[in-house]
Design an enzyme around this catalytic site. Structure first.
Site, PDB file in Angstrom:
ATOM      1  N   HIS A   1     -43.965   8.895  -7.377  1.00  0.00           N
ATOM      2  CA  HIS A   1     -43.653   9.868  -6.329  1.00  0.00           C
ATOM      3  C   HIS A   1     -42.678  10.910  -6.866  1.00  0.00           C
ATOM      4  CE1 HIS A   1     -42.135  11.664  -2.654  1.00  0.00           C
ATOM      5  NE2 HIS A   1     -40.922  11.189  -2.910  1.00  0.00           N
TER       6      HIS A   1
ATOM      7  N   ASP B   1     -51.854  42.057 -16.924  1.00  0.00           N
ATOM      8  CA  ASP B   1     -51.905  40.624 -17.169  1.00  0.00           C
ATOM      9  C   ASP B   1     -50.595  40.244 -17.833  1.00  0.00           C
ATOM     10  OD1 ASP B   1     -52.709  37.951 -17.527  1.00  0.00           O
ATOM     11  OD2 ASP B   1     -54.791  38.577 -17.699  1.00  0.00           O
TER      12      ASP B   1
ATOM     13  N   TRP C   1     -37.993   7.846 -12.195  1.00  0.00           N
ATOM     14  CA  TRP C   1     -38.368   9.168 -12.718  1.00  0.00           C
ATOM     15  C   TRP C   1     -37.480   9.592 -13.859  1.00  0.00           C
ATOM     16  CZ3 TRP C   1     -36.566  14.316 -12.954  1.00  0.00           C
ATOM     17  CH2 TRP C   1     -35.329  14.566 -12.362  1.00  0.00           C
TER      18      TRP C   1
ATOM     19  N   HIS D   1     -30.361  18.131 -15.230  1.00  0.00           N
ATOM     20  CA  HIS D   1     -29.680  18.983 -14.279  1.00  0.00           C
ATOM     21  C   HIS D   1     -30.210  20.410 -14.279  1.00  0.00           C
ATOM     22  CE1 HIS D   1     -27.100  20.138 -11.149  1.00  0.00           C
ATOM     23  NE2 HIS D   1     -26.970  21.252 -11.825  1.00  0.00           N
TER      24      HIS D   1
ATOM     25  N   TYR E   1     -32.267  23.130 -11.127  1.00  0.00           N
ATOM     26  CA  TYR E   1     -32.201  24.584 -10.878  1.00  0.00           C
ATOM     27  C   TYR E   1     -33.511  25.256 -11.225  1.00  0.00           C
ATOM     28  CZ  TYR E   1     -27.457  23.544  -9.877  1.00  0.00           C
ATOM     29  OH  TYR E   1     -26.355  22.990  -9.300  1.00  0.00           O
TER      30      TYR E   1
ATOM     31  N   GLU F   1     -32.991  21.165 -14.834  1.00  0.00           N
ATOM     32  CA  GLU F   1     -34.279  21.002 -14.163  1.00  0.00           C
ATOM     33  C   GLU F   1     -34.174  21.216 -12.653  1.00  0.00           C
ATOM     34  OE1 GLU F   1     -37.347  20.555 -15.022  1.00  0.00           O
ATOM     35  OE2 GLU F   1     -38.249  19.871 -13.164  1.00  0.00           O
TER      36      GLU F   1
ATOM     37  N   SER G   1     -35.563  35.453  -1.300  1.00  0.00           N
ATOM     38  CA  SER G   1     -34.982  36.786  -1.453  1.00  0.00           C
ATOM     39  C   SER G   1     -36.020  37.887  -1.280  1.00  0.00           C
ATOM     40  CB  SER G   1     -34.332  36.928  -2.840  1.00  0.00           C
ATOM     41  OG  SER G   1     -33.360  35.926  -3.013  1.00  0.00           O
TER      42      SER G   1
ATOM     43  N   THR H   1     -23.684  29.845  -5.828  1.00  0.00           N
ATOM     44  CA  THR H   1     -24.698  29.502  -4.827  1.00  0.00           C
ATOM     45  C   THR H   1     -24.275  30.048  -3.469  1.00  0.00           C
ATOM     46  OG1 THR H   1     -24.905  27.451  -6.043  1.00  0.00           O
ATOM     47  CG2 THR H   1     -26.171  27.649  -4.029  1.00  0.00           C
TER      48      THR H   1
ATOM     49  N   HIS I   1     -22.593  14.793 -14.112  1.00  0.00           N
ATOM     50  CA  HIS I   1     -22.311  14.348 -12.751  1.00  0.00           C
ATOM     51  C   HIS I   1     -23.353  13.344 -12.255  1.00  0.00           C
ATOM     52  CE1 HIS I   1     -24.546  18.115 -11.086  1.00  0.00           C
ATOM     53  NE2 HIS I   1     -25.381  17.127 -11.170  1.00  0.00           N
ATOM     54  N   HIS I   2     -24.414  13.174 -13.011  1.00  0.00           N
ATOM     55  CA  HIS I   2     -25.348  12.100 -12.677  1.00  0.00           C
ATOM     56  C   HIS I   2     -24.900  10.787 -13.299  1.00  0.00           C
ATOM     57  CE1 HIS I   2     -28.356  14.774 -10.909  1.00  0.00           C
ATOM     58  NE2 HIS I   2     -27.953  15.644 -11.810  1.00  0.00           N
TER      59      HIS I   2
ATOM     60  N   SER J   1     -46.402  22.377 -22.184  1.00  0.00           N
ATOM     61  CA  SER J   1     -47.023  23.385 -21.339  1.00  0.00           C
ATOM     62  C   SER J   1     -45.982  24.343 -20.779  1.00  0.00           C
ATOM     63  CB  SER J   1     -47.783  22.692 -20.210  1.00  0.00           C
ATOM     64  OG  SER J   1     -47.923  23.540 -19.105  1.00  0.00           O
ATOM     65  N   SER J   2     -44.882  23.773 -20.280  1.00  0.00           N
ATOM     66  CA  SER J   2     -43.868  24.619 -19.663  1.00  0.00           C
ATOM     67  C   SER J   2     -43.199  25.542 -20.675  1.00  0.00           C
ATOM     68  CB  SER J   2     -42.791  23.768 -19.009  1.00  0.00           C
ATOM     69  OG  SER J   2     -43.326  23.082 -17.930  1.00  0.00           O
TER      70      SER J   2
ATOM     71  N   ARG K   1     -30.766   2.836  -3.313  1.00  0.00           N
ATOM     72  CA  ARG K   1     -32.101   3.406  -3.463  1.00  0.00           C
ATOM     73  C   ARG K   1     -32.965   2.455  -4.275  1.00  0.00           C
ATOM     74  NH1 ARG K   1     -31.217   8.265  -7.823  1.00  0.00           N
ATOM     75  NH2 ARG K   1     -33.457   8.541  -7.578  1.00  0.00           N
TER      76      ARG K   1
ATOM     77  N   LYS L   1     -25.035  33.620  -3.023  1.00  0.00           N
ATOM     78  CA  LYS L   1     -26.410  33.894  -2.610  1.00  0.00           C
ATOM     79  C   LYS L   1     -26.570  33.735  -1.107  1.00  0.00           C
ATOM     80  CE  LYS L   1     -29.153  33.545  -6.535  1.00  0.00           C
ATOM     81  NZ  LYS L   1     -30.519  33.633  -6.888  1.00  0.00           N
TER      82      LYS L   1
END
Ligand code: HEA
Ligand code: HEA
Ligand code: CUA
Ligand SMILES: [Cu+2]
Lengths: 431, 686, 117, 277
Positions: free
Chosen positions: B92, B121, B165, B279, B283, B281, B294, B354, B328-329, B195-196, B476, B357
């Site tokens: 998931h 293109d 994950w 992390h 963002y 990721e 926006s 943040t 922080h994780h 790919s990314s 969890r 924004k």
């Protein structure tokens, strides 16, 4: 200017409405809602029982206050803007946009940034202070602090008391060791060395202290202090494989005197019950075992209602030998325990058991839970556990490796209900 | 200026050569049918494919979530086994992040970026097609393990990945997860990363180099800016996990000791490397959604974005600071006081950009005329929900308090607020907003609004109680829980909420399907919007623009709408200039990208299991796998997966080589006065 | 570029040759490498040699990117682009080395846990 | 672009067809190199982290390394960078012949470097008994330098492709010939860095030449044959579709090549030299 003022007035009105609504929701909610948001479970982080957890909760509440304040203020402005500036007519919806957005007022932008920073500082200061406080026992309490070692196994905990040496029957000494229930004195800081033999586990007793991980190859530790004697729930909090969810443990804090008494008993070798040692051998108790099918959704495995009403008292009651012990049954159990190879994995100090792959069982009868906190230590539950460990703990190493040979996948031995009864009697005699 | 355009400069491809010197597979020219989709290099088609696959995986991931919630509806439930539960949450999380939100963002990059920068293109069209198919390969690898639940022939896969994950070592070591599922997880993520990276390099070049005349960086639509920042985050963050995955793969297959304690390895290094990626990721997941919002807020406030430069700058700042907070994780892993304090403070710092924004979005609403159409409702919902999620993130950043929250349902609540309330709400807004552009049909307002409210209520009912479950000590990744923990009502409530949420999501997509067939036709510009994509027909023609636009202002299309004559003259001139240089140059389709990707599939699929005997539908092929008891030849292969893996590699390399020899290719489109297009091929050169 | 052409070798203005420039740089790089190797064996303070090695290799690094890789003559944006990656990579390395250098991070790998089933 | 080419003026530092004036390919490569910094940053971090915290019984680097050989390899790689720069210089001036020579030279130096690494690896494994798996130093060292070596090998392959590309005829489909040519180049390079260069190093360290030749007679013969084929394919013939307008492609590969070189500069200091302090 007047526009600004009227805007401010409206914002404060919306703020008030929002706060009021929120408060009302919390106060009035029906019973169900109240339970959904209740925080009084046995693992609640709010009902703290020691200074570490208390500091952590207080810090959390500071963040809650600050963040709620921000949410309400920003939310009020947002709500106000949404309401006040909604398009009111067809024409509005197709209004020509102004050519320039305006770059905003630099003072407002800088002010908001400065305000954000200031609010963060409110959180940051206690955060930094508490990082040091929660890290290790404060200097002035270090002298009286006590050390224990907790070791994570897939999926149970072992506790060693490095300063409490016990004499081994084979000669020599070793630290006192027990499994899944950590007993400590109340009012004294406890420093727990965290180790693991396999994957990462995490050691968490919500009411006493936040978690610290048991990292392979690292010497982590945490400390906590229980303010009062009591019975606390703990839980492995790092995903560690198939049965992670039910890798639990308990912490029992005792008054000084009780603790000494407990230690003395623990240091003794396993209790041996003979016909002579039993004052009155009562009739053999007839256990009525609930079949596994009865373990339905609504049964509570780890605590009957009686137990849950006062777990601490229930635990204390477990310390004394049961009435109605039968020497024959126990002796038969002891024999089965060794015949069925249980001894290869479990230590019963003074008896045959010498294995170290599973929890120490020397005083298992005095523990209130089995299988790492999953089941209450009643005769029925113990019977069920021995009958089918894999049912309660999928993947556990006692089943795979003990009952079922891992390499061949074939059963190593079988146990019938009568044999299990004897083992239960034996294990429960080990007070 | 016209001269520059005429050289087809902004399409980024060179003119067609006289005749292809080297060609093995001729470039397909068909515009319809399967082949045209498999070989397409059109950024819009690639975007649709990305989007279609991503939505499919979003629904699959959602189905997995519903199974998770069903298992937790009552205590001691036995709806799924512990093993299956672990597979479910692993897949998931992995699916939602890598196969739903990331590719949906990629879909919008593809659909919008070239148009928003006024190009025909992307800079490297075939590379773009390659990224897509490589992504498909990664998705297949990750999910192939499910087959073992459906057929015994695939029992060897050992189920879907079940390591969580973030796959913390040493759980990923061969000792603790000996089956193939972890190998597929490792290679699947690796391939998706490839790919990314490729796609991001493409977008960086496209955005920086292919801007239409007059489109300065500070006139770029904010979405395109966020696509740029995200692309940078991707190319800089993915290498960390790529290397870490290589190390895991080596540990599993070659006996190295990177994370093997017995050889002196330190599993915590995996955590650092994972979160150095992980992390940034998050963002990567949220910056493009901030971009959609926006775009949508100004459109429906009828007002340009407030504080554009600051919004752009804060996006860059978030991306940059995001590289310095990964630990922080890991507050509970025993980092020591100083490191913990440093990372806690750095994490708090992210709230500032943040916040900027959020304030500027509110500034955009302020004084506007807010039209609450469906996309706007999702966008407003985004601000509210993202703010809640962000604030619970700040609660996490107080490290000592986080010791209680980490790995509890409080974290689950935090990140679903930012991921669903944030990323997903914005994506749903974006899908609704741009649907008319790419399918030419409107989505009915009523059904859209209904789905919004179902989703909004369902979402909060699901995840708001989870804060309290977490505070009440629910960890969890809990397969099941006992009835005396005080979690029964919260879980019941959350599960019912999830069903409502599922109903909302179902409604949302069902309505889209209906609209695709039956929706009211949409004009070019149904929302009276601001950016260039609204200046062209819906759905856009293959060449996007009849004339490459010249950009005069930030909200380019709003400017065009108010300066019609000036623009018309410019355009006529551009068209003339371009036609005099051979017409509109378009890139040719090609077989090689998908061919190369298929080589990767063969290679990676076999690489994952190369220590296993080759089997075909459950039967080991008649080759002796070798004698692992013999110390001198522990791995003696006859024909095995190694050889197939090498074959895959060869296909990949040859396809790339032929691709490079294929030459830039291309053809020309000529528009007549009525805008009808004719095509021409060959070395058209006046 | 449409029609394949071979540019006549002598037509028009050409990129000025940097031949001698490159040769000189190569010599400098070779000499520095020699110096580095010798430095290691010099009876000098450890901190000094370490610093010197870092400075010298950073210098070589910069020379190659700015001259061999033409950054010096290219648009500054290329430099910015590359340095974003370089600085982030350097910063991450720096942070990781400090995290693992801290006392809190000493591994206990000498005691190999007994793994039991 | 063609219009400039015809007038003989390609500005190699400004491409008028892009918004920034940087050619797309160049931008792509620079962005990729920024990304590659993170790849190597992670690898070097892994290596150094474990050097900081070595488990007991770890291999001792200074007893394993052969610093003379590595210094020589470093020198060779730096010189290959010079040749690469000269190749770009030549093509920017439209000199295809000189470009070819410089490309071949770069490839050959790259092969010497790779050969040195092949020698080093086999020596470490079979003589010093340090393998990928028997110590953490082995794991991190081989993975880091191996990844770098793979980069060099890919670089050699790309250079080979570019070299063959310089022979693309203006007319006619030479696909087969192209493949054969590339095959010959690959075989030559492969033989030289897998057998020839490591063998020569052995010879320098005392292996009798005759023994070396007789041991690897077959691959060496194949290599010589392939080399002759390369020379044969390389005869000048007809006009080719390659010239100053391809400078961008050569430069792109050059960027990659130089990057691999600077990574080695860091590795040489961080992994080798610092160990000797
Ligand atoms: C889209 C994804 C996303 C986003 C945007 C964020 C944003 C943030 N996250 Fe979150 N996070 C995740 C996804 C995300 N996160 C995920 C998936 C995990 C769990 C991974 C796992 O374990 O599986 C996680 C876990 C996670 C943790 C670890 C918890 C743990 O496991 O112990 C922490 C700890 O600090 C954290 C913090 C933050 C912070 C500070 C922000 C900030 O960026 C938020 C900033 C936003 C605001 C603050 C709101 C708006 C601002 C204002 C209105 C201005 C005023 C505010 C102030 C002055 C405070 N997150
Ligand atoms: C973008 C990311 C994303 C999104 C959108 C979601 C969406 C949802 N998530 Fe999840 N979640 C994660 C990312 C995400 N999640 C991550 C990263 C984890 C951590 C994993 C880990 O621990 O490793 C996690 C973990 C996680 C857990 C914790 C599991 C555990 O720790 O034990 C839970 C529990 O409730 C949960 C629930 C949900 C729910 C109810 C939704 C809902 O929003 C889903 C809504 C969608 C639907 C309900 C689909 C509706 C579709 C249909 C009804 C039609 C179906 C038909 C077909 C397929 C043809 N998620
Ligand atoms: Cu042990 Cu989770
Ligand atoms: Cu984070």
């Amino acid at each position: 200017m007047t526009r600004l003022r009227s805007a401010l007035r409206q914002i404060s009105r919306v703020t008030a409405a929002l706060t009021g609504g929120f408060a009302l929701l919390l106060l009035s909610g029906c019973n169900k809602v109240h339970q959904v948001f209740s925080l009084s479970g046995p693992q609640s982080t709010m009902v703290t029982a020691g200074p570490v957890a208390e500091r952590q909760w207080d810090l959390f509440m500071i963040t809650v206050y600050v963040c709620t304040f921000i949410f309400i203020v920003v939310g009020a402005v947002l709500a106000y803007a949404q309401i006040k500036f909604r398009a009111k007519s067809e024409a509005d919806e197709h209004a020509a946009p102004p050519a320039e957005a305006g770059h905003g007022n630099p003072f407002v932008e800088i002010g908001l940034i400065a305000g954000s920073v200031a609010l963060l500082v409110i959180i940051a200061i206690p955060t930094v202070r508490d990082i040091w406080y929660t890290h290790d026992v404060p200097e002035d309490e270090k002298v009286g602090a006590m050390d224990v070692t907790a070791t994570g196994y897939q999926w149970w905990f072992k506790f060693d008391y490095p300063t409490e040496m016990v004499k081994l029957p084979s000669g020599g000494e070793a630290p006192l060791s027990t499994g899944n229930e950590l007993v400590v004195p109340a009012g004294i800081p406890v420093r727990v060395q965290l180790r693991t033999v396999d994957v990462i586990h995490s050691f968490w007793i919500p009411k006493l202290a936040g978690k610290v991980d048991m990292m392979p190859n690292r010497g982590n530790f945490l400390w906590f202090k229980a303010d009062k004697p009591g019975y606390y729930y703990g839980q492995c909090a790092e995903y560690c494989g198939e049965s992670h969810a039910i890798m639990k443990f308990r912490v029992i804090a005792l008054s000084g005197a009780d603790y000494v008494k407990w230690l003395d008993n623990q240091k003794k070798s396993a209790r041996t019950v003979t016909a002579q040692s039993l004052a009155d051998e009562a009739n053999v108790p007839h256990f009525k075992f609930a079949s596994l099918k009865d373990v339905g959704r609504n049964s509570t495995l780890s605590g009957s209602p009686d137990f849950d009403a006062d777990p601490f008292a229930a635990w204390q009651k477990m310390q004394a030998p049961e009435t109605g012990e039968s020497a024959q049954l126990i002796a038969a159990g002891r024999k089965n325990f060794s015949d069925k190879t249980c001894i290869t994995c479990h230590t019963v100090r003074g008896h045959e058991g010498i294995g170290i792959a599973g929890p120490e069982l020397t005083h298992v009868g005095a523990r209130s839970s089995i299988a790492a906190g999953v089941l209450e230590n009643t005769s029925e539950r113990l019977h069920q556990w021995i009958k089918d460990p894999a049912y309660f703990k999928p993947g556990n190493k006692m089943y795979h490796g003990g009952y079922i040979d891992v390499t061949t996948g074939q059963p190593k031995f079988t146990l019938n209900d009568a044999e299990i009864d004897t083992i239960v009697a034996y294990l429960h005699s080990l007070k | 200026m016209a001269q520059a355009i005429a050289k087809s400069d902004y399409t980024g491809a060179a003119h067609a050569p006289a005749k292809p010197t080297f060609g093995l597979f001729a470039r397909p020219t068909t515009k319809t049918g399967l082949v045209s989709w498999l070989t397409t290099v059109d950024h819009k088609r690639i975007g649709m494919l990305y989007g279609g696959f991503a939505i499919m995986f979003f629904l699959i991931g959602g189905l997995e979530a519903l199974m998770i919630r069903t298992q937790l509806i009552v205590p001691n439930n036995r709806f799924v086994t512990a093993q299956l539960y672990n597979e479910l949450f692993t897949m998931h999380g992995t699916t939602m992040i890598f196969l739903a939100v990331m590719p949906l963002n990629a879909a919008f990059f593809n659909l919008l970026v070239p148009i928003q920068v006024g190009a025909r293109d992307v800079a490297f069209p075939r590379l773009n097609s390659f990224s897509l198919w490589v992504w498909v390969v990664g998705a297949i690898l990750l999910n192939v393990g499910w087959l073992s639940h459906f057929s015994d022939l695939f029992a060897g896969f050992g189920g879907a990945p079940d390591v969580g994950w973030f796959g913390y070592s040493p759980l990923t070591s061969k000792q603790f997860t000996p089956d193939l599922s972890t190998d597929f997880w490792v290679l699947g993520i690796q391939v998706l990363g490839l790919s990314s990276i490729v796609a991001s390099l493409n977008f960086i070049v496209t955005i920086i180099n292919m801007r239409a005349p007059g489109l300065t960086m500070m006139r770029l639509p904010v979405f395109t800016w966020m696509a740029l920042v995200t692309s940078f985050l991707l190319i800089l963050a993915l290498p960390a996990i790529a290397i870490a995955l290589v190390e895991v793969m080596f540990d599993r297959n070659f006996g190295t000791n990177f994370f093997e304690v017995s050889g002196g390895g330190q599993p915590i290094l995996w955590q650092h490397l994972f979160w150095v990626f992980g992390h940034p990721e998050v963002y990567i997941l949220i910056l493009p959604p901030m971009g959609y919002v926006s775009e949508i807020l100004p459109t429906f406030s009828r007002k340009p974005l407030f504080g554009y430069p600051i919004v752009v700058f804060s996006g860059v700042a978030i991306g940059f600071i995001g590289f310095g907070v990964w630990s922080h994780h890991m507050f509970t892993t025993g980092l020591g006081t100083i490191a913990t304090a440093a990372f806690a403070l750095a994490t708090m710092a992210i709230a500032v950009p943040t916040g900027v924004k959020v304030f500027n979005w509110i500034g955009t609403l302020w004084g506007g005329r807010i039209v609450t159409r469906v996309p706007m409702m999702f966008a407003l919902g985004f601000i509210w929900m993202f703010m809640m999620g962000g604030l619970s993130g700040i609660m996490h950043s107080a490290a000592p308090a986080d010791a209680q929250q980490q790995d509890s349902y409080f974290v689950i609540a935090h990140f679903h607020y930012v991921l669903i309330g944030g990323a997903t709400f914005a994506l749903l807004a974006a899908i609704h907003f741009w649907f008319p552009k790419f399918f030419g049909r409107m989505v009915p307002e009523f059904w859209g609004k209904l789905s919004f409210w179902l989703i909004f209520v369902g979402f909060n009912a699901t995840f708001f109680p989870m804060h309290f479950l977490g505070l009440n000590g629910m960890p969890r990744r809990t397969w099941t829980y006992d009835a005396n923990m005080g979690w029964n009502e919260g879980n019941l409530f959350a599960t019912l909420g999830a069903y409502l949420l599922g109903l909302g999501i179902f409604t949302y997509f069902a309505v889209l399907v209906w609209s695709f067939f039956k929706g009211k036709p949409a004009g070019n510009d149904p929302w009276d919007a601001r950016t260039l994509e609204w200046s062209i027909p819906s759905p856009p023609p293959e060449h996007n623009f009849a004339a490459i636009p010249t950009v005069h202002a930030r909200d380019a299309w709003w400017y065009e709408k108010t300066h019609k004559e000036e623009i018309a003259m410019e355009k006529a001139e551009h068209i003339k200039a371009e036609e005099s240089h051979g017409g509109i140059h378009m890139p040719d389709q090609s077989w090689y990208p998908i061919l190369a990707a298929s080589g990767l599939l063969v290679g990676a699929y076999n690489m994952a299991q190369f220590r296993h005997p080759l089997s075909f539908f459950g039967r080991t092929l008649g080759f002796d796998y070798g004698n692992s008891a013999d110390p001198l030849h522990p791995h003696h292969f006859e024909l095995g997966h190694v050889h197939l893996a090498m074959t895959g590699l060869c296909i990949l390399v040859s396809a790339c080589y032929l691709w490079s020899l294929e030459g830039p290719g291309g053809y020309h489109i000529h528009l007549d006065a009525n805008g009808n297009a004719t095509e021409s091929r060959g070395g058209y050169h006046h | 570029m449409s029609a394949p052409t071979t540019a006549p070798a002598d037509a028009g203005h050409h990129e000025p040759s940097k031949f001698h420039y490159f040769i000189a740089l190569a010599m400098i790089l070779a000499v520095i490498t020699g110096v580095e190797v010798v430095l290691v064996y010099m009876p000098l303070a450890k901190w000094f040699v370490t610093t010197a090695l870092c400075v010298l290799s950073a210098f070589k690094f910069l020379c190659v990117i700015f001259i061999f890789m033409h950054l010096k003559w290219d648009k500054v944006f290329c430099t910015i682009l590359f340095f974003i990656g370089l600085i982030l990579a350097g910063g991450t390395m720096w942070a990781l080395l400090h995290l693992f250098g801290a006392d809190a991070s000493k591994p206990i790998s000498s005691i190999v846990g007994m793994l039991m089933y | 672009m063609s219009s400039h080419a015809a007038a003989g003026q390609i500005d190699h530092h400004h491409d008028h067809t892009t918004a920034t004036g940087i050619p797309n390919k160049k931008l792509l490569w620079w962005a990729f190199l920024a990304s590659d910094c993170m790849f190597f940053g992670t690898l070097i971090s892994t290596h150094l982290v474990y050097r900081l915290n070595p488990p007991p019984g770890n291999a001792v680097p200074t007893q394993i390394f052969n610093i003379e050989l590595t210094s020589f390899s470093t020198f060779i790689l730096l010189m290959s960078s010079l040749l690469m720069a000269l190749a770009v210089n030549a093509i920017q001036r439209g000199n295809v012949k000189s470009t070819r020579v410089m490309l071949l030279g770069t490839m050959f130096f790259g092969c010497i470097f790779l050969g040195g690494q092949v020698y080093e690896f086999t020596h470490f494994v079979f003589v010093k008994k340090m393998t990928l798996s028997n110590s953490i130093f082995g794991s991190t060292f081989f993975t880091l330098t191996g990844t770098h070596g793979t980069h060099v090998a890919i670089g050699v392959l790309l250079l080979g492709m570019m070299y063959v590309r310089t022979f693309k005829p203006t007319s006619g489909n030479g696909l087969l010939r192209n493949f054969a040519h590339l095959g010959a180049v690959c075989v030559t390079m492969g033989v030289s860095f897998i057998w020839f260069v490591p063998g020569m190093i052995e010879v320098i360290y005392g292996l009798p030449l005759g023994e070396f030749l007789s041991h690897h007679a077959v691959p060496l013969a194949v290599g010589v044959a392939a080399f002759i084929a390369v020379l044969w394919f390389g005869r000048t013939s007809g006009t080719v579709e390659f010239g100053e307008q391809n400078a961008g492609d050569v430069e792109a590969i050059g960027l990659y090549w130089h990057f691999v070189d600077i990574v080695w500069i860091i590795i040489f200091t961080a992994v080798y030299l610092l160990e000797y302090l």
